[in-house]
Write a protein that holds these residues in place. Structure first.
Motif, PDB file in Angstrom:
ATOM      1  N   MET A 242      24.101   2.290 -14.111  1.00 58.45           N
ATOM      2  CA  MET A 242      23.379   3.535 -14.396  1.00 58.45           C
ATOM      3  C   MET A 242      21.869   3.311 -14.368  1.00 58.45           C
ATOM      4  SD  MET A 242      25.826   5.031 -17.459  1.00 58.45           S
ATOM      5  CE  MET A 242      25.522   6.783 -17.194  1.00 58.45           C
ATOM      6  N   LEU A 243      21.427   2.172 -14.905  1.00 54.11           N
ATOM      7  CA  LEU A 243      19.994   1.877 -14.945  1.00 54.11           C
ATOM      8  C   LEU A 243      19.420   1.718 -13.538  1.00 54.11           C
ATOM      9  CD1 LEU A 243      17.390   1.081 -16.438  1.00 54.11           C
ATOM     10  CD2 LEU A 243      18.247  -1.271 -16.498  1.00 54.11           C
ATOM     11  N   PHE A 244      20.101   0.943 -12.697  1.00 50.25           N
ATOM     12  CA  PHE A 244      19.599   0.726 -11.335  1.00 50.25           C
ATOM     13  C   PHE A 244      19.688   1.998 -10.499  1.00 50.25           C
ATOM     14  CE2 PHE A 244      19.740  -3.641 -12.608  1.00 50.25           C
ATOM     15  CZ  PHE A 244      18.794  -4.280 -11.813  1.00 50.25           C
ATOM     16  N   ALA A 245      20.683   2.832 -10.775  1.00 53.38           N
ATOM     17  CA  ALA A 245      20.761   4.124 -10.091  1.00 53.38           C
ATOM     18  C   ALA A 245      19.567   4.992 -10.468  1.00 53.38           C
ATOM     19  CB  ALA A 245      22.067   4.829 -10.459  1.00 53.38           C
ATOM     20  N   PHE A 246      19.246   5.028 -11.748  1.00 55.08           N
ATOM     21  CA  PHE A 246      18.101   5.819 -12.225  1.00 55.08           C
ATOM     22  C   PHE A 246      16.808   5.346 -11.564  1.00 55.08           C
ATOM     23  CE2 PHE A 246      14.576   6.423 -15.177  1.00 55.08           C
ATOM     24  CZ  PHE A 246      14.659   7.786 -15.457  1.00 55.08           C
ATOM     25  N   ILE A 247      16.604   4.025 -11.529  1.00 57.03           N
ATOM     26  CA  ILE A 247      15.381   3.469 -10.936  1.00 57.03           C
ATOM     27  C   ILE A 247      15.280   3.821  -9.458  1.00 57.03           C
ATOM     28  CG2 ILE A 247      14.224   1.310 -10.307  1.00 57.03           C
ATOM     29  CD1 ILE A 247      15.348   0.113 -12.924  1.00 57.03           C
ATOM     30  N   LEU A 248      16.385   3.639  -8.724  1.00 57.38           N
ATOM     31  CA  LEU A 248      16.346   3.880  -7.284  1.00 57.38           C
ATOM     32  C   LEU A 248      16.127   5.360  -6.973  1.00 57.38           C
ATOM     33  CD1 LEU A 248      16.590   2.686  -4.471  1.00 57.38           C
ATOM     34  CD2 LEU A 248      19.071   3.000  -4.610  1.00 57.38           C
ATOM     35  N   ILE A 249      16.797   6.236  -7.691  1.00 56.58           N
ATOM     36  CA  ILE A 249      16.640   7.665  -7.431  1.00 56.58           C
ATOM     37  C   ILE A 249      15.231   8.129  -7.766  1.00 56.58           C
ATOM     38  CG2 ILE A 249      17.386   9.970  -8.172  1.00 56.58           C
ATOM     39  CD1 ILE A 249      20.207   8.809  -8.425  1.00 56.58           C
ATOM     40  N   LYS A 250      14.667   7.602  -8.844  1.00 54.80           N
ATOM     41  CA  LYS A 250      13.289   7.941  -9.183  1.00 54.80           C
ATOM     42  C   LYS A 250      12.329   7.431  -8.109  1.00 54.80           C
ATOM     43  CE  LYS A 250      13.511  10.243 -13.024  1.00 54.80           C
ATOM     44  NZ  LYS A 250      13.038  11.650 -13.071  1.00 54.80           N
ATOM     45  N   TYR A 251      12.611   6.240  -7.580  1.00 56.45           N
ATOM     46  CA  TYR A 251      11.763   5.716  -6.508  1.00 56.45           C
ATOM     47  C   TYR A 251      11.874   6.581  -5.266  1.00 56.45           C
ATOM     48  CZ  TYR A 251      10.113   2.800  -2.696  1.00 56.45           C
ATOM     49  OH  TYR A 251       9.467   2.344  -1.584  1.00 56.45           O
ATOM     50  N   TRP A 252      13.082   6.921  -4.876  1.00 49.13           N
ATOM     51  CA  TRP A 252      13.260   7.793  -3.727  1.00 49.13           C
ATOM     52  C   TRP A 252      12.590   9.142  -3.954  1.00 49.13           C
ATOM     53  CZ3 TRP A 252      19.181   6.736  -2.705  1.00 49.13           C
ATOM     54  CH2 TRP A 252      19.301   5.540  -1.970  1.00 49.13           C
ATOM     55  N   GLY A 253      12.647   9.630  -5.195  1.00 46.45           N
ATOM     56  CA  GLY A 253      11.991  10.899  -5.498  1.00 46.45           C
ATOM     57  C   GLY A 253      10.486  10.827  -5.338  1.00 46.45           C
ATOM     58  N   SER A 254       9.919   9.649  -5.607  1.00 47.29           N
ATOM     59  CA  SER A 254       8.468   9.481  -5.436  1.00 47.29           C
ATOM     60  C   SER A 254       8.079   9.373  -3.975  1.00 47.29           C
ATOM     61  CB  SER A 254       7.986   8.237  -6.191  1.00 47.29           C
ATOM     62  OG  SER A 254       8.454   7.045  -5.569  1.00 47.29           O
ATOM     63  N   GLN A 255       9.064   9.078  -3.127  1.00 48.25           N
ATOM     64  CA  GLN A 255       8.840   8.991  -1.683  1.00 48.25           C
ATOM     65  C   GLN A 255       9.441  10.225  -1.013  1.00 48.25           C
ATOM     66  OE1 GLN A 255       7.127   6.166  -0.510  1.00 48.25           O
ATOM     67  NE2 GLN A 255       6.947   5.778  -2.710  1.00 48.25           N
ATOM     68  N   ARG A 256       9.114  11.391  -1.564  1.00 46.41           N
ATOM     69  CA  ARG A 256       9.774  12.631  -1.183  1.00 46.41           C
ATOM     70  C   ARG A 256       9.768  12.885   0.314  1.00 46.41           C
ATOM     71  NH1 ARG A 256      13.521  15.261  -3.571  1.00 46.41           N
ATOM     72  NH2 ARG A 256      12.395  14.996  -5.543  1.00 46.41           N
ATOM     73  N   LYS A 257       8.725  12.437   1.021  1.00 44.81           N
ATOM     74  CA  LYS A 257       8.618  12.716   2.446  1.00 44.81           C
ATOM     75  C   LYS A 257       9.710  12.018   3.241  1.00 44.81           C
ATOM     76  CE  LYS A 257       3.619  13.513   2.457  1.00 44.81           C
ATOM     77  NZ  LYS A 257       2.302  13.082   2.993  1.00 44.81           N
ATOM     78  N   THR A 258      10.235  10.923   2.695  1.00 43.34           N
ATOM     79  CA  THR A 258      11.255  10.186   3.438  1.00 43.34           C
ATOM     80  C   THR A 258      12.592  10.212   2.714  1.00 43.34           C
ATOM     81  OG1 THR A 258      10.587   8.129   2.370  1.00 43.34           O
ATOM     82  CG2 THR A 258       9.551   8.650   4.477  1.00 43.34           C
ATOM     83  N   PHE A 259      12.754  11.162   1.801  1.00 41.91           N
ATOM     84  CA  PHE A 259      13.965  11.158   0.976  1.00 41.91           C
ATOM     85  C   PHE A 259      15.204  11.509   1.795  1.00 41.91           C
ATOM     86  CE2 PHE A 259      16.952  12.946  -2.115  1.00 41.91           C
ATOM     87  CZ  PHE A 259      17.013  11.895  -3.001  1.00 41.91           C
TER      88      PHE A 259
END
Length: 260
Positions: A242-259
């Motif tokens: 759950m922790l690594f999923a949260f981190i990765l999704i938040k990172y992808w969210g910060s890279q919205r242009k390439t999500f």
């Protein structure tokens, strides 16, 4: 629900490996994740343990989670991104579990080696209190006998056996299962589709995905910290997923242009 290509492949691989395990149980000890302290640890086990399970209900519960929650994620992300997510959360969960296991077991390693050299009721009680408090209720009767007869050879040998057995189980028993990745999938589903209504079987009530994730996370955190040390459930692997999923999704969210 229609299975997506990667989800279908993961499902089939898990089923095939489970069938192979039934004919060769030794596969778990070769490809299950061993402790960093174990001489049998191999880095490839960080991946292979994800496709092995300890029994029918273990694989059944994990694959139900995969079938219910994963196809929607693969449709949103696409096969490549979903595959990366699955292994990122599964391996991340394994690393968190292994790190905590190493931290907990390092001191136990020295204590288990030195106890047979000078066994006594006080030393035995100290080992149980420090490293195996979850066993206290199970061995309380034995401890009373040992304290009453500290020079009884049978009780001394019994105490050594308890210490060695517990240590061996903590260090040498492999951890298996796709649970880390599955809990990562559940976290992702809750984050991407928080208001989706899910209907639980036990208890049979509707619940929004975000509340299910909160409940699961809180339960696993509580169980991981206050769990019975006699339990064979890798709660910190669930938390890690759950922790690594949260981190990765938040990172992808910060890279919205390439999500997408």
């Amino acid at each position: 629900m229609m299975l997506t290509p990667v989800v279908r492949t993961i499902l089939f691989l898990n089923i095939i490996v489970f069938i192979l395990e039934s004919y060769n149980p030794g596969l778990i000890y070769q490809f299950g994740l061993r402790s960093f302290l174990s001489p049998d640890f191999n880095p490839v086990q960080l991946i292979t343990h994800m496709f092995m399970h300890a029994g029918f209900m273990h694989i059944f519960s994990n694959m139900i989670g995969l079938i219910i929650f994963a196809p929607m994620l693969e449709r949103v992300w696409g096969p490549r991104r979903f595959t990366f997510f699955y292994f990122f959360t599964g391996i991340g969960a394994a690393l968190l579990f292994s790190g905590i296991n190493y931290f907990e077991s390092a001191g136990m390693y020295d204590a288990a080696r030195t106890y047979p050299l000078n066994p006594s009721p006080d030393a035995f009680m100290d080992f149980i209190t420090r490293y195996a408090s979850g066993l206290y209720d199970q061995v309380s009767g034995f401890m009373e006998q040992y304290e009453a007869q500290p020079n009884n050879p049978a009780l001394i040998d019994g105490s050594i056996k308890i210490v060695n057995t517990y240590f061996s189980r903590q260090v040498y028993e492999p951890m298996v299962g796709a649970s880390g990745a599955i809990f990562g999938i559940i976290m992702a589903f809750g984050m991407l589709f928080p208001n989706t209504q899910l209907f639980l079987l036990f208890p049979p009530i509707p619940i929004k995905a975000k509340y299910l994730v909160i409940f699961y996370g809180a339960y696993e955190l509580y169980s991981g910290i206050y769990r019975s040390q006699a339990s064979n459930v890798a709660h910190f692997a669930h938390i890690g997923g759950m922790l690594f999923a949260f981190i990765l999704i938040k990172y992808w969210g910060s890279q919205r242009k390439t999500f997408y």
